[in-house]
Design a protein around this motif. Structure first.
Motif, PDB file in Angstrom:
ATOM      1  N   THR A 166       3.858   8.157   6.218  1.00 60.96           N
ATOM      2  CA  THR A 166       5.104   7.765   5.566  1.00 60.96           C
ATOM      3  C   THR A 166       4.947   7.727   4.054  1.00 60.96           C
ATOM      4  O   THR A 166       5.802   8.225   3.319  1.00 60.96           O
ATOM      5  CB  THR A 166       5.555   6.387   6.075  1.00 60.96           C
ATOM      6  N   ILE A 167       3.851   7.157   3.562  1.00 53.47           N
ATOM      7  CA  ILE A 167       3.631   7.079   2.118  1.00 53.47           C
ATOM      8  C   ILE A 167       3.256   8.440   1.553  1.00 53.47           C
ATOM      9  O   ILE A 167       3.750   8.863   0.521  1.00 53.47           O
ATOM     10  CB  ILE A 167       2.531   6.041   1.800  1.00 53.47           C
ATOM     11  N   PRO A 170       0.723   8.295  -2.733  1.00 51.95           N
ATOM     12  CA  PRO A 170       0.951   6.980  -3.357  1.00 51.95           C
ATOM     13  C   PRO A 170       1.388   7.061  -4.814  1.00 51.95           C
ATOM     14  O   PRO A 170       2.090   6.182  -5.297  1.00 51.95           O
ATOM     15  CB  PRO A 170      -0.418   6.294  -3.230  1.00 51.95           C
ATOM     16  N   PHE A 173       5.048   6.425  -6.357  1.00 53.55           N
ATOM     17  CA  PHE A 173       5.617   5.100  -6.585  1.00 53.55           C
ATOM     18  C   PHE A 173       5.098   4.567  -7.922  1.00 53.55           C
ATOM     19  O   PHE A 173       3.884   4.432  -8.110  1.00 53.55           O
ATOM     20  CB  PHE A 173       5.240   4.139  -5.460  1.00 53.55           C
ATOM     21  N   SER A 176       3.945  -0.954  -7.248  1.00 58.55           N
ATOM     22  CA  SER A 176       3.641  -1.284  -5.851  1.00 58.55           C
ATOM     23  C   SER A 176       4.813  -1.985  -5.172  1.00 58.55           C
ATOM     24  O   SER A 176       4.981  -1.903  -3.951  1.00 58.55           O
ATOM     25  CB  SER A 176       2.398  -2.166  -5.779  1.00 58.55           C
ATOM     26  N   VAL A 179       7.150   0.066  -2.798  1.00 57.34           N
ATOM     27  CA  VAL A 179       6.741   0.518  -1.462  1.00 57.34           C
ATOM     28  C   VAL A 179       7.463  -0.251  -0.362  1.00 57.34           C
ATOM     29  O   VAL A 179       8.050   0.357   0.535  1.00 57.34           O
ATOM     30  CB  VAL A 179       5.208   0.426  -1.303  1.00 57.34           C
ATOM     31  N   HIS A 182      10.994   0.866  -0.222  1.00 57.08           N
ATOM     32  CA  HIS A 182      11.127   2.200   0.367  1.00 57.08           C
ATOM     33  C   HIS A 182      11.074   2.133   1.887  1.00 57.08           C
ATOM     34  O   HIS A 182      11.770   2.879   2.580  1.00 57.08           O
ATOM     35  CB  HIS A 182      10.001   3.095  -0.155  1.00 57.08           C
ATOM     36  N   LEU A 183      10.266   1.216   2.411  1.00 50.49           N
ATOM     37  CA  LEU A 183      10.144   1.034   3.863  1.00 50.49           C
ATOM     38  C   LEU A 183      11.207   0.093   4.424  1.00 50.49           C
ATOM     39  O   LEU A 183      11.190  -0.201   5.617  1.00 50.49           O
ATOM     40  CB  LEU A 183       8.752   0.488   4.204  1.00 50.49           C
TER      41      LEU A 183
END
Length: 199
Positions: A166-167, A170, A173, A176, A179, A182-183
């Protein structure tokens, strides 16, 4: 097109839709003209395109989820059919599901024509899902990042593999805190009267 040297972008759909909605008439021709204008003036938001390995992993995870949903739907249908005749499965381990259903059907043999095909389909789905699970659980062993994720209590191979896919990258982004937004785990935007997640 990238191999030919042309820049290729995938546009953020909600941002694009907001800009195109300002046009008076919605037609394919007007939408194409609007998108071309956006690209020409540089007023667009590109989105990240996942790498091919991550896309393949996501495909397997989606297939597993569909297997699980189909199996649960069949199990719930079998439970409902038994319940109408006063037969209750209760809480039972998935490995003993078929045996318990067959035992209850011995009390009402007339249920067999309705339950046997569903039970056979459920068992086949579970067999195929077990094969897919084994393949997915072996995959993280070759990924150092997934192995690192699994050192976290409660994180297994499927969770680690899903998070990595999914990420993907990294560095896309900036912070942090973006994240979890985003989820969709935490709100990314706090505005008067509304809270929404960033994409």
């Amino acid at each position: 097109m990238q191999d030919a040297g042309f820049p290729v972008f995938c546009l953020e759909t909600r941002h694009t839709q907001q800009l195109l909605s300002t046009r008076p008439n919605k037609t394919d021709r007007n939408d194409a003209h609007g998108i071309a204008t956006m690209m020409r003036v540089g007023h667009f938001k590109p989105v990240h395109v996942k790498s091919r390995p991550s896309q393949f992993v996501r495909s397997s995870l989606i297939g597993r989820r569909q297997f699980m949903r189909a199996m649960l739907r069949i199990e719930n249908t079998i439970r409902a059919l038994l319940r109408t005749q006063g037969l209750k499965l209760g809480k039972i381990h998935r490995c003993q599901f078929s045996e318990r259903v067959k035992e209850l059907c011995n009390e009402e043999p007339m249920l067999l024509p309705a339950i046997e095909p569903r039970l056979a389909a459920r068992d086949e789905i579970r067999t195929q899902m077990r094969k897919l699970n084994n393949a997915l659980e072996r995959a993280p062993r070759t990924h150092p990042i997934c192995n690192l994720f699994q050192t976290i209590p409660g994180v297994g191979p499927l969770t680690a593999l899903s998070f990595k896919a999914t990420i993907d990258a990294p560095n896309r982004f900036k912070r942090s805190k973006l994240v979890p937004a985003h989820l969709e785990l935490t709100p990314g935007v706090y505005a008067p009267g509304s809270i929404s997640a960033l994409r």
